[in-house]
Scaffold this active site. Structure first.
Site, PDB file in Angstrom:
ATOM      1  N   LYS A   1     -10.232  -6.198  10.343  1.00  0.00           N
ATOM      2  CA  LYS A   1      -8.973  -5.851  11.022  1.00  0.00           C
ATOM      3  C   LYS A   1      -8.745  -6.737  12.257  1.00  0.00           C
ATOM      4  O   LYS A   1      -7.610  -7.109  12.555  1.00  0.00           O
ATOM      5  CB  LYS A   1      -8.990  -4.370  11.434  1.00  0.00           C
ATOM      6  CG  LYS A   1      -8.895  -3.404  10.238  1.00  0.00           C
ATOM      7  CD  LYS A   1      -7.514  -3.462   9.610  1.00  0.00           C
ATOM      8  CE  LYS A   1      -7.309  -2.454   8.504  1.00  0.00           C
ATOM      9  NZ  LYS A   1      -5.962  -2.494   7.927  1.00  0.00           N
TER      10      LYS A   1
ATOM     11  N   HIS B   1     -11.898  11.017   5.967  1.00  0.00           N
ATOM     12  CA  HIS B   1     -11.964  10.877   7.419  1.00  0.00           C
ATOM     13  C   HIS B   1     -12.199  12.250   8.043  1.00  0.00           C
ATOM     14  O   HIS B   1     -12.254  13.255   7.347  1.00  0.00           O
ATOM     15  CB  HIS B   1     -10.662  10.276   7.949  1.00  0.00           C
ATOM     16  CG  HIS B   1     -10.476   8.848   7.558  1.00  0.00           C
ATOM     17  ND1 HIS B   1      -9.551   8.438   6.641  1.00  0.00           N
ATOM     18  CD2 HIS B   1     -11.122   7.724   7.965  1.00  0.00           C
ATOM     19  CE1 HIS B   1      -9.626   7.121   6.492  1.00  0.00           C
ATOM     20  NE2 HIS B   1     -10.555   6.669   7.276  1.00  0.00           N
TER      21      HIS B   1
ATOM     22  N   TYR C   1     -15.508  -3.504   8.385  1.00  0.00           N
ATOM     23  CA  TYR C   1     -14.082  -3.133   8.331  1.00  0.00           C
ATOM     24  C   TYR C   1     -13.386  -3.546   9.625  1.00  0.00           C
ATOM     25  O   TYR C   1     -12.298  -4.131   9.620  1.00  0.00           O
ATOM     26  CB  TYR C   1     -14.001  -1.625   8.110  1.00  0.00           C
ATOM     27  CG  TYR C   1     -12.650  -0.988   8.242  1.00  0.00           C
ATOM     28  CD1 TYR C   1     -11.659  -1.192   7.279  1.00  0.00           C
ATOM     29  CD2 TYR C   1     -12.360  -0.134   9.318  1.00  0.00           C
ATOM     30  CE1 TYR C   1     -10.415  -0.569   7.389  1.00  0.00           C
ATOM     31  CE2 TYR C   1     -11.131   0.486   9.430  1.00  0.00           C
ATOM     32  CZ  TYR C   1     -10.159   0.268   8.465  1.00  0.00           C
ATOM     33  OH  TYR C   1      -8.937   0.884   8.579  1.00  0.00           O
TER      34      TYR C   1
ATOM     35  N   MET D   1      -1.820   7.073   1.932  1.00  0.00           N
ATOM     36  CA  MET D   1      -1.329   8.121   2.839  1.00  0.00           C
ATOM     37  C   MET D   1      -0.226   7.589   3.761  1.00  0.00           C
ATOM     38  O   MET D   1       0.865   8.165   3.832  1.00  0.00           O
ATOM     39  CB  MET D   1      -2.482   8.679   3.687  1.00  0.00           C
ATOM     40  CG  MET D   1      -1.985   9.608   4.781  1.00  0.00           C
ATOM     41  SD  MET D   1      -3.232  10.603   5.595  1.00  0.00           S
ATOM     42  CE  MET D   1      -4.213   9.413   6.413  1.00  0.00           C
TER      43      MET D   1
ATOM     44  N   LEU E   1      -5.693   9.103  11.587  1.00  0.00           N
ATOM     45  CA  LEU E   1      -4.457   9.626  10.997  1.00  0.00           C
ATOM     46  C   LEU E   1      -4.754  10.875  10.188  1.00  0.00           C
ATOM     47  O   LEU E   1      -5.857  11.040   9.666  1.00  0.00           O
ATOM     48  CB  LEU E   1      -3.839   8.580  10.072  1.00  0.00           C
ATOM     49  CG  LEU E   1      -3.482   7.263  10.729  1.00  0.00           C
ATOM     50  CD1 LEU E   1      -2.956   6.285   9.685  1.00  0.00           C
ATOM     51  CD2 LEU E   1      -2.446   7.477  11.821  1.00  0.00           C
TER      52      LEU E   1
ATOM     53  N   GLY F   1       0.813  -1.234   0.000  1.00  0.00           N
ATOM     54  CA  GLY F   1       0.000   0.000   0.000  1.00  0.00           C
ATOM     55  C   GLY F   1       0.835   1.266   0.000  1.00  0.00           C
ATOM     56  O   GLY F   1       0.445   2.261   0.604  1.00  0.00           O
ATOM     57  N   HIS F   2       1.977   1.238  -0.719  1.00  0.00           N
ATOM     58  CA  HIS F   2       2.920   2.364  -0.594  1.00  0.00           C
ATOM     59  C   HIS F   2       2.450   3.634  -1.288  1.00  0.00           C
ATOM     60  O   HIS F   2       3.069   4.676  -1.133  1.00  0.00           O
ATOM     61  CB  HIS F   2       4.294   1.965  -1.170  1.00  0.00           C
ATOM     62  CG  HIS F   2       4.342   1.953  -2.656  1.00  0.00           C
ATOM     63  ND1 HIS F   2       3.830   0.926  -3.400  1.00  0.00           N
ATOM     64  CD2 HIS F   2       4.816   2.858  -3.549  1.00  0.00           C
ATOM     65  CE1 HIS F   2       4.003   1.182  -4.687  1.00  0.00           C
ATOM     66  NE2 HIS F   2       4.601   2.355  -4.804  1.00  0.00           N
TER      67      HIS F   2
HETATM   68  N1  NAP Z   1      -6.326   6.741   7.548  1.00  0.00           N
HETATM   69  C1  NAP Z   1      -6.610   6.506   8.822  1.00  0.00           C
HETATM   70  O1  NAP Z   1      -7.085   7.378   9.568  1.00  0.00           O
HETATM   71  C2  NAP Z   1      -6.330   5.144   9.415  1.00  0.00           C
HETATM   72  C3  NAP Z   1      -6.657   4.925  10.758  1.00  0.00           C
HETATM   73  C4  NAP Z   1      -6.403   3.678  11.319  1.00  0.00           C
HETATM   74  C5  NAP Z   1      -5.825   2.682  10.546  1.00  0.00           C
HETATM   75  N2  NAP Z   1      -5.522   2.917   9.241  1.00  0.00           N
HETATM   76  C6  NAP Z   1      -4.900   1.808   8.480  1.00  0.00           C
HETATM   77  O2  NAP Z   1      -3.676   2.284   7.929  1.00  0.00           O
HETATM   78  C7  NAP Z   1      -3.442   1.656   6.674  1.00  0.00           C
HETATM   79  C8  NAP Z   1      -3.196   2.717   5.618  1.00  0.00           C
HETATM   80  O3  NAP Z   1      -4.291   3.617   5.557  1.00  0.00           O
HETATM   81  P1  NAP Z   1      -4.267   4.851   4.539  1.00  0.00           P
HETATM   82  O4  NAP Z   1      -5.131   5.908   5.147  1.00  0.00           O
HETATM   83  O5  NAP Z   1      -2.885   5.147   4.128  1.00  0.00           O
HETATM   84  O6  NAP Z   1      -5.101   4.224   3.316  1.00  0.00           O
HETATM   85  P2  NAP Z   1      -5.037   4.599   1.770  1.00  0.00           P
HETATM   86  O7  NAP Z   1      -4.476   5.949   1.564  1.00  0.00           O
HETATM   87  O8  NAP Z   1      -6.391   4.277   1.214  1.00  0.00           O
HETATM   88  O9  NAP Z   1      -3.980   3.536   1.204  1.00  0.00           O
HETATM   89  C9  NAP Z   1      -4.290   2.181   1.083  1.00  0.00           C
HETATM   90  C10 NAP Z   1      -3.326   1.571   0.088  1.00  0.00           C
HETATM   91  O10 NAP Z   1      -3.657   0.177  -0.058  1.00  0.00           O
HETATM   92  C11 NAP Z   1      -3.652  -0.122  -1.424  1.00  0.00           C
HETATM   93  N3  NAP Z   1      -4.560  -1.223  -1.749  1.00  0.00           N
HETATM   94  C12 NAP Z   1      -5.866  -1.359  -1.416  1.00  0.00           C
HETATM   95  N4  NAP Z   1      -6.357  -2.494  -1.939  1.00  0.00           N
HETATM   96  C13 NAP Z   1      -5.343  -3.079  -2.632  1.00  0.00           C
HETATM   97  C14 NAP Z   1      -5.234  -4.261  -3.391  1.00  0.00           C
HETATM   98  N5  NAP Z   1      -6.280  -5.087  -3.567  1.00  0.00           N
HETATM   99  N6  NAP Z   1      -4.039  -4.551  -3.960  1.00  0.00           N
HETATM  100  C15 NAP Z   1      -2.968  -3.736  -3.810  1.00  0.00           C
HETATM  101  N7  NAP Z   1      -3.015  -2.600  -3.096  1.00  0.00           N
HETATM  102  C16 NAP Z   1      -4.196  -2.275  -2.517  1.00  0.00           C
HETATM  103  C17 NAP Z   1      -4.148   1.138  -2.106  1.00  0.00           C
HETATM  104  O11 NAP Z   1      -3.793   1.088  -3.470  1.00  0.00           O
HETATM  105  P3  NAP Z   1      -4.300   2.198  -4.526  1.00  0.00           P
HETATM  106  O12 NAP Z   1      -3.331   3.337  -4.344  1.00  0.00           O
HETATM  107  O13 NAP Z   1      -4.211   1.530  -5.836  1.00  0.00           O
HETATM  108  O14 NAP Z   1      -5.715   2.534  -4.141  1.00  0.00           O
HETATM  109  C18 NAP Z   1      -3.415   2.189  -1.297  1.00  0.00           C
HETATM  110  O15 NAP Z   1      -2.116   2.383  -1.814  1.00  0.00           O
HETATM  111  C19 NAP Z   1      -4.647   0.777   6.383  1.00  0.00           C
HETATM  112  O16 NAP Z   1      -4.366  -0.547   6.743  1.00  0.00           O
HETATM  113  C20 NAP Z   1      -5.722   1.342   7.295  1.00  0.00           C
HETATM  114  O17 NAP Z   1      -6.672   0.377   7.647  1.00  0.00           O
HETATM  115  C21 NAP Z   1      -5.752   4.121   8.647  1.00  0.00           C
END
Ligand code: NAP
Length: 332
Positions: A154, A193, A150, A29, A180, A25-26
């Site tokens: 998790k 969010h 969701y 965010m 975040l 997921g690089h």
């Molecule tokens: N944001 C928050 O407030 C928050 C809070 C608590 C926990 N988290 C956890 O932190 C982690 C990162 O969150 P984030 O906010 O950075 O999310 P994000 O910006 O939506 O990034 C998620 C990444 O996962 C990739 N992804 C999703 N499905 C995929 C698949 N089938 N194959 C390959 N790649 C895939 C996405 O790819 P694409 O770029 O192609 O879409 C994206 O790069 C997650 O595990 C989330 O549950 C986030």
């Protein structure tokens, strides 16, 4: 696949020097914050975009792991969204996240990954958990209905890491962050969010010279915020530390009322009108403050305070969305 060699001296003690590190997921965010944080490390970063490796595809994930043999895995990639997305697409959230986690976690076992850090979420804790929430509160009560699918996915990821530790002796550790914010956030009107949603509305109100902007609920719920760069530093800390637990909360240690967050964001965006609270909309969980003493006792602490972090988030918003910076009303 992008294979990035980042430069720095090896220093002493455990480090990422020369290690094959897979960040899933690089492009998201948190994933991009991880990549930024490796700029001064001498590591072999293995980065796979979804277009090259769909993490829900077991055959593809296993064959990629067989060919690339990551040693350390930051498992960050997941289907992520706000309350609206979660309540309208629960099947997608549950199915995709279960598939992604099963493939990455089982693959890490099959191909002898030395350590895996799995990013879960604070919504895994019961709505009635005692505050601040300790790691032991997991699976002790009912979950928030709006994000249950969701959250269950998790929880399954955390339990999978636990099961592989117990049955196979794998060094798999889960972490739970709060809300975040920071560079790379998603500002979609329906899928964002709390911070990104309020920031966008404050910005649009300023650009339109509107007298007010509105915030969901009555403003009294409290939210703990953590800057993504702080979480990236914590994940690396957990990866290198001799962790003895299988689960760590990683928070800032304090929370703010939604009304305080809205006030800071009005100030940051330069909006000078009124903030009104739409009490016809739900408040959501009143409080979810994490007890982060376990990670603190390992020696990690956050560095970015909310005011400067939110200023940086707004600068990133303006630079990444020039169309919104100009008229504030274009849809993403
Ligand atoms: N944001 C928050 O407030 C928050 C809070 C608590 C926990 N988290 C956890 O932190 C982690 C990162 O969150 P984030 O906010 O950075 O999310 P994000 O910006 O939506 O990034 C998620 C990444 O996962 C990739 N992804 C999703 N499905 C995929 C698949 N089938 N194959 C390959 N790649 C895939 C996405 O790819 P694409 O770029 O192609 O879409 C994206 O790069 C997650 O595990 C989330 O549950 C986030």
């Amino acid at each position: 696949m992008i294979q990035r060699h980042t430069a720095a001296s090896s220093g002493s003690g455990p480090s990422f020097f020369g290690r094959r590190v897979w960040v899933t997921g690089h492009r998201g965010m948190l994933g991009s914050a991880m990549v930024r944080s490796f700029e001064n490390e001498n590591a072999d970063l293995l980065l796979t975009a979804r277009s090259e490796l769909d993490l829900t595809d077991k055959t593809a994930v296993m064959s990629w792991m067989r060919a690339n043999r990551p040693e350390l895995v930051f498992h960050i990639g997941a289907k992520v969204g706000g309350i609206h997305a979660n309540s309208t697409l629960p099947a997608n959230f549950l199915y995709e996240n279960l598939m992604i986690q099963s493939n990455v976690i089982d693959g890490a076992y099959q191909f002898g990954v030395e350590k895996l850090v799995f990013v879960a979420s604070n919504c895994t804790y019961p709505t009635n958990a005692e505050q601040p929430i300790q790691e032991e509160a997991l699976l002790t009560g009912p979950l928030d209905d709006n994000i249950r699918a969701y959250a269950v996915s998790k929880i399954a990821g955390i339990e999978m890491c636990r099961a592989y530790r117990k049955q196979h002796g794998c060094n798999f550790v889960s972490i739970i962050p709060p809300n975040l914010y920071g560079p790379g956030d998603n500002y979609h009107p329906q899928h964002s969010h709390v911070v990104a949603g309020i920031l966008r509305r404050a910005h649009e109100a300023k650009i339109a010279s509107a007298p007010e902007f509105s915030v969901w609920g009555d403003g009294t719920p409290r939210r703990e915020l953590l800057h993504v760069d702080d979480l990236a530093s914590a994940l690396k800390y957990v990866m290198l530390a001799p962790t003895t637990h299988d689960l760590y909360n990683i928070g800032s240690g304090h929370d703010l009322q939604i009304s305080q967050i809205a006030t800071i964001l009005a100030e940051v965006t330069g909006f000078e009108g009124r903030i009104v609270y739409d009490t016809s909309k739900p408040n959501g969980t009143m409080r979810k403050l994490l007890d982060s003493s376990r990670i603190r006792s390992l020696g990690w602490a956050p560095r970015i305070d909310e005011k400067s972090g939110l200023r940086g988030a707004y600068a990133d918003f303006l630079s990444r969305h020039p169309e919104l910076a100009r008229n504030g009303l274009a849809s993403q």
